[in-house]
Design a protein around this motif. Structure first.
Motif, PDB file in Angstrom:
ATOM      1  N   THR A 427      48.330  51.683  58.606  1.00  0.00           N
ATOM      2  CA  THR A 427      47.198  51.840  57.703  1.00  0.00           C
ATOM      3  C   THR A 427      47.678  52.243  56.317  1.00  0.00           C
ATOM      4  O   THR A 427      48.810  52.664  56.119  1.00  0.00           O
ATOM      5  CB  THR A 427      46.228  52.904  58.229  1.00  0.00           C
ATOM      6  N   PRO A 431      44.881  45.232  55.281  1.00  0.00           N
ATOM      7  CA  PRO A 431      44.994  45.210  56.753  1.00  0.00           C
ATOM      8  C   PRO A 431      45.885  44.111  57.316  1.00  0.00           C
ATOM      9  O   PRO A 431      46.705  44.376  58.186  1.00  0.00           O
ATOM     10  CB  PRO A 431      43.539  45.043  57.209  1.00  0.00           C
ATOM     11  N   SER A 432      45.739  42.879  56.827  1.00  0.00           N
ATOM     12  CA  SER A 432      46.543  41.799  57.418  1.00  0.00           C
ATOM     13  C   SER A 432      48.025  41.993  57.138  1.00  0.00           C
ATOM     14  O   SER A 432      48.868  41.776  58.011  1.00  0.00           O
ATOM     15  CB  SER A 432      46.065  40.446  56.869  1.00  0.00           C
ATOM     16  N   GLY A 435      49.211  45.057  59.163  1.00  0.00           N
ATOM     17  CA  GLY A 435      49.367  44.735  60.575  1.00  0.00           C
ATOM     18  C   GLY A 435      50.638  43.952  60.839  1.00  0.00           C
ATOM     19  O   GLY A 435      51.329  44.178  61.836  1.00  0.00           O
ATOM     20  N   THR A 456      46.783  53.187  66.945  1.00  0.00           N
ATOM     21  CA  THR A 456      46.494  52.053  66.065  1.00  0.00           C
ATOM     22  C   THR A 456      45.107  51.486  66.352  1.00  0.00           C
ATOM     23  O   THR A 456      44.545  51.696  67.436  1.00  0.00           O
ATOM     24  CB  THR A 456      47.546  50.941  66.234  1.00  0.00           C
ATOM     25  N   TYR A 458      44.870  48.093  65.133  1.00  0.00           N
ATOM     26  CA  TYR A 458      45.177  46.691  64.862  1.00  0.00           C
ATOM     27  C   TYR A 458      45.199  45.863  66.140  1.00  0.00           C
ATOM     28  O   TYR A 458      45.903  46.171  67.104  1.00  0.00           O
ATOM     29  CB  TYR A 458      46.528  46.570  64.163  1.00  0.00           C
TER      30      TYR A 458
END
Length: 803
Positions: A427, A431-432, A435, A456, A458
């Protein structure tokens, strides 16, 4: 190795340190609290844990272990090291009390208890206190901390003379005081007092010229002056000189005693160190009792296998509030080294992470941890954590940058004996991208062979863990129906964040939630929905499986009882027939004896042969009739088949049937191919179809007589088995009350066939223990009994072995 430098503060071990410091009785123990350090030495860790576990037993069950006068005498010992220095009376008094406590500790850990507390006894084995030294201190210093009159003849003479002079002085002053009162110079309620070490008379200021003497002082108001009359000048001076001589003699005695002490300083330093360790062990044991902590099994390899683990600080906080911590069960081994925990926010992920880190750190610092018995703790070389925000304005680090700095250290330093803990993995950035980077880091950490726990949200990490060896998913359980966290960790499946459900619960507009689902895409929404539905279905099926399992056990028990009942009936029938035949034979034998007697009488009386022959034939006929009659009377007649009205037609569900060759009739409940499930009374059984024949409803009523027969009730062994505990705690019970509980406990244990039982009665004076063991000897099913292991209660617990 630990990472970062603020490791203890992040996990809360600094608060554990403070609790230990407060539990210490003296600065001696607090010194060792400050010295607590993380260790990877297996032998050292095991030794520290064993010492703490043994002292926990002492605190629980031993009342004669010393708990006072843990004084820090290190300054006195350093002072005594210098030639010519002298310890004061107060310092010698502290030394006397401390040596007394050390001797009490050593006596407690003598040969009699060496076997019960081997690790503490080993610590005490290298300590010795010279008895000549303690006797010398005892001869000089009394229990008030003063030098005894008998310390030397000179001191005794001086103190005797001082007392004599003071008595003479008081006698003179009493006479002068009475005279002053008669003259009105002092009030009637005035008494003698002391000023500047000399005895004086309080006199009103207006009369101070009337009493000759030396004025030593006056009152705060100036209305009273304290005069030493001229008549007692010489006596007071004599007393003062004697007091100076007494002081010089006391100093001489103390100096000689200090010289006597000096050669023993190395032994005294070791003894003081031992006392500090005992205080430290006691503090650790007291904290373990506060936390309900136990000694886990220790293995010299990386491993975590904890049952019922609880966060120590959360445990203490909840205990004050009257609440209980939901325990954590977790296992990390060579097959599943890295655990990914997912689930909703505020669901307990961070607490679980900190619990794992803090308990592992406590173990490797020699502290017992709050887990259930049967837990196992391994040893790690490195402990790394990434918890919280490490952003820094001085170092120009953002939150995400600080996380990446930690990940860099993790990747560089991790090996097969490393345990890492990462909170909110990935984090702090887009996000992508976050991750993807997190997945790459996790792949490298897995390749290093390290152990770890990661929190997590994700989805890509959950899917990566599901298909990668060495990784396993875990979920913080969540009540999807009521939208409430359960704070339970379930290993083996990923968890849902329940973001949409929680948003709905707090009242976020429905349109906003629907729009968010559209933006997220159907694949992610369906994934989260599937996780939620699986969680609910798993809980429902778990409850159903439990119910089915209970019913199957009940059915098996009922079938076993039916079989046993049939066997008993068959055996009883055979026994009755045999008894009847034996009675008949006995009757015939008796008749034969009477016949022989009759014949002998006939012969003696000269009866004719023909008459005798007739009599014998009649008696033989009687014998056959008697035997046949006896057997027919006692032997139960088989039930005539004509009593049952047989019906034609196929046997179906609801038909009434009879087992061929037997009197038992029942109702058909189900057909399963060639097997039929029937109910006979309150019992159910499976019978082959070929063994049954159909009877009329009237025959069934006549045979069963359901309206007349009372229903039989029995003991539910399954319920007893589920509620029975092999551990009986009767501490604090009165003798009679304890015996009743013990009898009920043993009866249930014998019925259920438990091989080993555990009875907790405490130590005390051993009265309850003796009563219990005497009562146990009355049970023939008891094979033997012995004390529990010292680590788990010793003589306060009796282990019962059953035959």
């Amino acid at each position: 190795m630990l990472y970062p430098e603020s490791f203890e503060q992040k996990l809360g071990f600094d608060k554990i340190r403070e609790l230990l410091r407060q539990a210490c009785l003296s600065p001696l123990g607090q010194t060792y609290v400050e010295k607590i350090r993380f260790s990877e030495n297996f032998q050292l860790i095991e030794k520290m844990l064993r010492q703490t576990a043994e002292f926990k037993t002492i605190v629980q069950y031993e009342t004669d272990f010393p708990s006072t006068n843990y004084l820090d005498i290190r300054p006195q010992l350093e002072k005594a090291r210098i030639e010519g220095f002298m310890l004061t009376e107060e310092e010698f008094f502290d030394l006397k009390l401390t040596l007394r406590t050390i001797q009490q500790c050593l006596r407690f850990l003598d040969d009699d208890r060496r076997q019960s507390y081997p690790y503490l006894a080993e610590q005490a084995g290298i300590i010795s206190v010279d008895k000549k030294l303690t006797d010398a201190i005892e001869r000089v210093i009394d229990d008030r901390g003063k030098v005894r009159d008998s310390a030397s003849p000179t001191l005794a003479d001086l103190r005797r003379r001082i007392i004599s002079e003071q008595a003479g002085l008081r006698k003179k002053l009493d006479g002068l005081l009475r005279n002053a009162k008669q003259q009105g110079w002092v009030a009637d309620d005035v008494s003698l007092t002391i000023r500047n070490g000399r005895m004086v008379i309080p006199v009103a200021a207006e009369h101070k010229r009337r009493l000759k003497g030396f004025i030593h002082d006056e009152s705060a108001t100036g209305q009273t002056v304290f005069i030493e009359p001229a008549e007692v000048f010489d006596t007071n001076n004599e007393i003062r000189e004697l007091e100076y001589e007494e002081r010089r003699e006391v100093h001489r005695i103390l100096r000689e005693l200090t010289d006597t002490l000096r050669p023993s300083l190395p032994d005294l330093h070791r003894a003081t160190t031992f006392l500090g360790l005992i205080d430290f062990f006691r503090a650790k044991a007291k904290l373990a009792l506060q936390l309900n902590a136990e000694l886990p099994a220790l293995v010299n390899q990386p491993m975590v296998d904890w049952q019922g683990a609880r966060h120590p600080l959360l445990h203490l906080s909840f205990e004050k509030q009257g609440k209980k911590v939901v325990p954590l069960t977790i296992r990390l081994d060579s097959k599943q080294r890295i655990l990914l925990i997912s689930g909703p926010n505020a669901g307990g992920k961070s607490v679980s992470l900190k619990t794992i880190g803090l308990l592992q750190y406590m173990v490797q610092c020699g502290l017992l941890i709050p887990v259930y018995e049967g837990s196992t703790a391994g040893i790690f070389q490195n402990l790394f954590i990434d918890i919280g925000d490490e952003q820094s304005l001085e170092n120009d680090l953002s939150t995400y940058s600080s996380h990446l700095m930690s990940m860099k250290s993790f990747l560089t330093l991790s090996n097969k004996r490393t345990l890492f803990l990462i909170d909110e993995f990935g984090t702090g950035t887009e996000p992508s991208l976050g991750g993807a980077i997190a997945e790459a880091i996790l792949e490298q950490l897995n390749a290093s062979g390290a152990y770890g726990v990661i929190n997590t949200h994700y989805t890509n990490l959950k899917m990566f863990a599901d298909k990668t060896p060495g990784l396993v998913n875990g979920a913080m359980r969540f009540d999807g129906e009521h939208l409430e966290p359960l704070y339970e960790l379930e290993i083996g499946r990923p968890g849902s964040s329940f973001a949409f459900e929680i948003s709905t619960k707090i009242g976020l507009p429905k349109a906003v939630i629907e729009r968010a689902k559209e933006k997220l895409g159907t694949q992610q929404v369906n994934f989260e929905k599937l996780l939620k539905e699986l969680d609910i279905e798993k809980r429902v099926f778990s409850e159903k499986n439990m119910e089915v399992s209970i019913n199957q056990r009940k059915l098996a028990q009922q079938l076993a009882e039916t079989t046993a009942l049939q066997t008993r009936l068959d055996n009883e029938q055979k026994r009755i027939l045999n008894d009847a035949k034996q009675k008949a034979k006995a009757l015939v034998a008796e008749a034969n004896q009477r016949i022989e007697n009759t014949i002998r009488e006939i012969k003696e009386k000269g009866a004719e042969r023909e008459q005798t022959k007739q009599v014998r034939q009649q008696l033989e006929k009687f014998e056959k009739q008697a035997l046949r009659t006896e057997v027919l009377v006692d032997e139960p007649k088989p039930q005539a088949e004509e009593e049952y009205t047989l019906e034609s037609g196929a046997i179906t569900i609801g038909s009434y049937v009879r087992i061929k060759g037997q009197t038992a009739v029942g109702e058909v409940l189900a057909l399963k191919g060639k097997d039929v499930e029937i109910r006979i009374g309150d019992l159910k059984s499976n019978i082959k179809l070929a063994r049954l024949e159909k009877v009329s409803r009237k025959a069934y009523r006549d045979a069963t007589g359901e309206s007349a027969k009372p229903k039989m009730t029995g003991i539910d062994l399954n319920e007893k088995m589920m509620t029975f505990s092999f551990n009986l705690d009767i501490r604090g019970k009165r003798g009679e009350e304890a015996m009743v509980e013990l009898d009920n406990f043993m009866n249930n244990a014998i019925m259920l066939g438990y091989p080993e039982l555990r009875i907790v009665h405490g130590k005390g004076d051993g009265i309850l223990r003796n009563l219990i063991r005497q009562q146990l000897r009355t049970f023939p099913q008891v094979a033997g009994m012995h004390d529990e292991h010292a680590d788990r209660g010793g003589a306060g617990v009796t282990i019962v072995k059953m035959k």
